[in-house]
Scaffold this motif. Structure first.
Motif, PDB file in Angstrom:
ATOM      1  N   ASN A 177       1.054  -1.252   0.013  1.00  0.00           N
ATOM      2  CA  ASN A 177      -0.101   0.012  -0.020  1.00  0.00           C
ATOM      3  C   ASN A 177       0.862   1.312   0.060  1.00  0.00           C
ATOM      4  OD1 ASN A 177      -2.730   0.666  -0.029  1.00  0.00           O
ATOM      5  ND2 ASN A 177      -2.422   1.658   2.175  1.00  0.00           N
ATOM      6  N   CYS A 237       1.019  -3.811   5.595  1.00  0.00           N
ATOM      7  CA  CYS A 237       1.009  -2.461   5.867  1.00  0.00           C
ATOM      8  C   CYS A 237       0.353  -2.532   7.403  1.00  0.00           C
ATOM      9  CB  CYS A 237       0.119  -1.866   5.201  1.00  0.00           C
ATOM     10  SG  CYS A 237      -0.620  -0.392   5.647  1.00  0.00           S
ATOM     11  N   ASP A 276      -1.444  -0.595   9.063  1.00  0.00           N
ATOM     12  CA  ASP A 276      -2.668   0.200   9.113  1.00  0.00           C
ATOM     13  C   ASP A 276      -3.773  -0.631  10.191  1.00  0.00           C
ATOM     14  OD1 ASP A 276      -5.020   1.491   8.808  1.00  0.00           O
ATOM     15  OD2 ASP A 276      -5.253   0.750   6.835  1.00  0.00           O
ATOM     16  N   TYR A 320      -6.803   0.045  10.612  1.00  0.00           N
ATOM     17  CA  TYR A 320      -8.091   0.204   9.994  1.00  0.00           C
ATOM     18  C   TYR A 320      -8.438  -1.206   9.168  1.00  0.00           C
ATOM     19  CZ  TYR A 320     -12.725   1.777   8.558  1.00  0.00           C
ATOM     20  OH  TYR A 320     -14.109   1.756   8.377  1.00  0.00           O
ATOM     21  N   ARG A 321      -7.344  -1.504   8.106  1.00  0.00           N
ATOM     22  CA  ARG A 321      -7.733  -2.595   7.389  1.00  0.00           C
ATOM     23  C   ARG A 321      -6.627  -3.705   7.454  1.00  0.00           C
ATOM     24  NH1 ARG A 321     -11.921  -2.216   4.196  1.00  0.00           N
ATOM     25  NH2 ARG A 321     -12.828  -0.135   3.858  1.00  0.00           N
ATOM     26  N   SER A 322      -6.234  -3.978   8.674  1.00  0.00           N
ATOM     27  CA  SER A 322      -5.218  -4.804   8.645  1.00  0.00           C
ATOM     28  C   SER A 322      -5.847  -6.475   8.360  1.00  0.00           C
ATOM     29  CB  SER A 322      -4.702  -4.890  10.028  1.00  0.00           C
ATOM     30  OG  SER A 322      -3.620  -6.131  10.244  1.00  0.00           O
ATOM     31  N   THR A 336      -2.692   6.136   5.684  1.00  0.00           N
ATOM     32  CA  THR A 336      -2.845   5.059   6.790  1.00  0.00           C
ATOM     33  C   THR A 336      -1.270   5.318   7.728  1.00  0.00           C
ATOM     34  OG1 THR A 336      -1.416   3.541   5.525  1.00  0.00           O
ATOM     35  CG2 THR A 336      -3.597   3.536   5.153  1.00  0.00           C
ATOM     36  N   THR A 337      -1.590   4.840   8.944  1.00  0.00           N
ATOM     37  CA  THR A 337      -0.390   4.843   9.758  1.00  0.00           C
ATOM     38  C   THR A 337      -0.358   3.585  10.536  1.00  0.00           C
ATOM     39  OG1 THR A 337       0.717   6.421  11.306  1.00  0.00           O
ATOM     40  CG2 THR A 337      -1.520   6.319  11.547  1.00  0.00           C
ATOM     41  N   ASP A 367     -13.546   6.150   9.145  1.00  0.00           N
ATOM     42  CA  ASP A 367     -12.293   6.218   9.801  1.00  0.00           C
ATOM     43  C   ASP A 367     -11.911   7.805   9.495  1.00  0.00           C
ATOM     44  OD1 ASP A 367     -10.495   5.419  11.383  1.00  0.00           O
ATOM     45  OD2 ASP A 367      -8.917   4.748   9.788  1.00  0.00           O
ATOM     46  N   ARG A 399      -8.381   9.595  10.268  1.00  0.00           N
ATOM     47  CA  ARG A 399      -6.844   9.355  10.634  1.00  0.00           C
ATOM     48  C   ARG A 399      -6.196  10.541  10.391  1.00  0.00           C
ATOM     49  NH1 ARG A 399      -8.335   4.634   7.331  1.00  0.00           N
ATOM     50  NH2 ARG A 399      -7.512   5.132   5.343  1.00  0.00           N
ATOM     51  N   GLU A 448     -11.927   8.126   5.705  1.00  0.00           N
ATOM     52  CA  GLU A 448     -12.149   6.965   4.668  1.00  0.00           C
ATOM     53  C   GLU A 448     -13.776   6.672   5.070  1.00  0.00           C
ATOM     54  OE1 GLU A 448      -9.670   3.546   5.083  1.00  0.00           O
ATOM     55  OE2 GLU A 448     -11.032   2.325   3.982  1.00  0.00           O
ATOM     56  N   GLY A 462      -6.227   6.176  -1.498  1.00  0.00           N
ATOM     57  CA  GLY A 462      -6.244   4.910  -0.676  1.00  0.00           C
ATOM     58  C   GLY A 462      -6.547   3.693  -1.805  1.00  0.00           C
TER      59      GLY A 462
END
Ligand SMILES: Cc1ncc(COP(=O)(O)O)c(C=O)c1O
Length: 451
Positions: free
Chosen positions: A152, A185, A187, A189-191, A235-236, A368, A370, A379, A412
């Protein structure tokens, strides 16, 4: 349409150039089709002033994307322009084969912004070049070839950097990525992993470990990552991620490269560099975009022993370090300092994030919110439980905002993130206006398709 933006004293010069249709036709006829435009009806921008842009009909827009996170101090910032103009009139170019006072001076001041030891600078012209050079130095220094990047992530458009970049949209089916591996990644939120952000950070490090041990045993040259992914949708990671990842990479003989092309120069508010939010110190730092406030300027900063490896053969960059870019870069550092833009990113960015979280509380489409400082992402999802992306709603809101005079980025992996990364001179009034526009747009979307 009545302009509802906060007042601005700047009056754009009357536009006397060719009509938009003509400009578009020329571009379609003669420019590579890869060069795309934003929006259903492309926008023509002919002037800029601080956080505002003007089209050919003098319509003003609030710019929340800053030329893709590049304009740090403000469009046509008078002090930056004055320094660049003065230098342009005196001397534009000679290359680094002759001495010029600004090159060393800018390198010195830049090094002063970084942790001790990171004090040797190589100036280039773009983020892609900076990353390419960082990988070269890492490979020469370690004697290894393999690179690990994050899925990503985005690191540029040269052949080598397209190989390192992992966003499928940016990858071509060409063998650019030999010896490049992509780790999960982090992240939250979308791991692909479940759990708290901290647990996700640890599991993501386990994935990195598997790559290092199974796919690149004894061969890792470097790990490269953005501390907040820009193109990837802001994303972080949990703060543990980079600390653990750096420890692991170093245990296996690799170097750590922080790609600060989007996150540098105070944008994240609390710190000058994105990596500082994670308490790590990279071996190489790459920077571009905000460093020049629009000038084609980029750099790699590293320790002397790593930089030294490049001196074994001829290595040269024609425009890197040119006096005009150096003058502009020096002016940018000064303006960030004197106009307290990092502090502004922290305060106005905090206000913005709070406002977006307020919208999230009332609009179920926002899955989300962020980011940090003036590097924020929103998002949109169809369902907060399944997190099904809402790309068409995002596109609608993005077009709606433009109609109302607010320009944002969109990105994204699923095209469902509004990317908000304005010039760092943004004000609270600008933020309140943008929030009002997003709120109206989201209400309209909900009215069209009541949930
Ligand atoms: C994080 C990151 N790295 C590298 C690059 C490449 O920079 P450039 O387009 O200046 O080559 C970009 C560009 O968007 C970027 O966002």
């Amino acid at each position: 349409m009545k302009n509802r933006l906060p007042p601005c004293a700047h009056v754009p010069a009357p536009y006397t150039g060719p009509a938009k249709a003509e400009v578009l036709a020329l571009r379609q006829r003669h420019c590579n089709p890869a060069i795309f435009t934003y929006y259903r009806e492309p926008l023509m921008i002919v002037e800029g002033y601080m956080q505002y842009l003007f089209d050919e009909k003098d319509r003003r827009y609030l710019d929340l994307f800053a030329g893709i996170v590049t304009v740090s101090c403000g469009h046509s910032h008078p002090r930056v322009l004055a320094r660049a103009r003065e230098q342009l009139e005196r001397l534009q170019h000679t290359t680094t084969i002759y001495l010029h006072p600004l090159l060393g001076e800018f390198a010195r001041q830049l090094a002063g912004k970084l942790p001790p030891g990171l004090d040797v600078v190589y100036f280039v012209n773009s983020g892609s070049e900076a990353n390419d050079l960082a990988l070269t130095m890492a490979r020469l220094y370690t004697g290894h070839h393999d690179i690990i990047a994050l899925r990503n992530g985005y690191h540029g458009g040269t052949s080598a950097m397209m190989g390192v970049t992992a966003l499928h949209t940016w990858k071509y089916p060409l063998p650019q990525g030999q010896g490049v591996h992509h780790a999960v990644c982090p992240d939250p939120y979308r791991s692909p992993y479940a759990g708290t952000p901290e647990e996700i950070a640890r599991q993501s490090v386990t994935d990195l470990e598997e790559i290092i041990c199974c796919s690149t045993p004894g061969r890792i040259a470097a790990f490269i990552a953005e501390s907040i992914q820009g193109v990837g949708g802001v994303t972080t990671a949990h703060p543990d991620y980079f600390r653990l990842a750096y420890e692991l990479v170093r245990q296996h003989g690799g170097l750590c490269i922080a790609d600060e092309v989007q996150t540098g120069f105070g944008r994240t508010g609390d710190h000058y560099w994105g990596f500082e939010n994670f308490g790590v110190v990279p071996d190489l730092v790459t920077m571009a975009k905000g460093i020049g406030n629009g000038a084609p300027l980029a750099a790699v900063v590293t320790r002397r022993e790593i930089a030294q490896t490049l001196a074994q053969r001829l290595h040269f960059n024609t425009f890197g370090g040119n006096p005009v870019s150096m003058a502009q870069g020096l002016a940018v550092l000064e303006v960030i300092e004197t106009e307290r833009l990092q502090e502004n990113a922290r305060l106005v960015g905090g206000h913005f994030k709070q406002g977006l979280e307020g919208l999230q509380a009332t609009h179920p489409l926002i899955g989300d919110v962020r980011g940090q400082g003036l590097m924020l992402g929103v998002e949109l999802v169809l369902d907060r439980q399944t997190k099904e992306p809402a790309p068409s709603q995002t596109a609608w809101l993005w077009e709606y905002a433009r109609e109302q005079g607010v320009l944002t980025g969109k990105g994204g992996l699923h095209g469902n993130v509004l990317r908000l990364k304005p010039p760092m001179c943004l004000t609270r009034e600008d933020v309140d206006f943008a929030l009002e526009v997003f709120d109206e747009g989201l209400r309209e979307l909900e009215r069209q398709a009541p949930g």
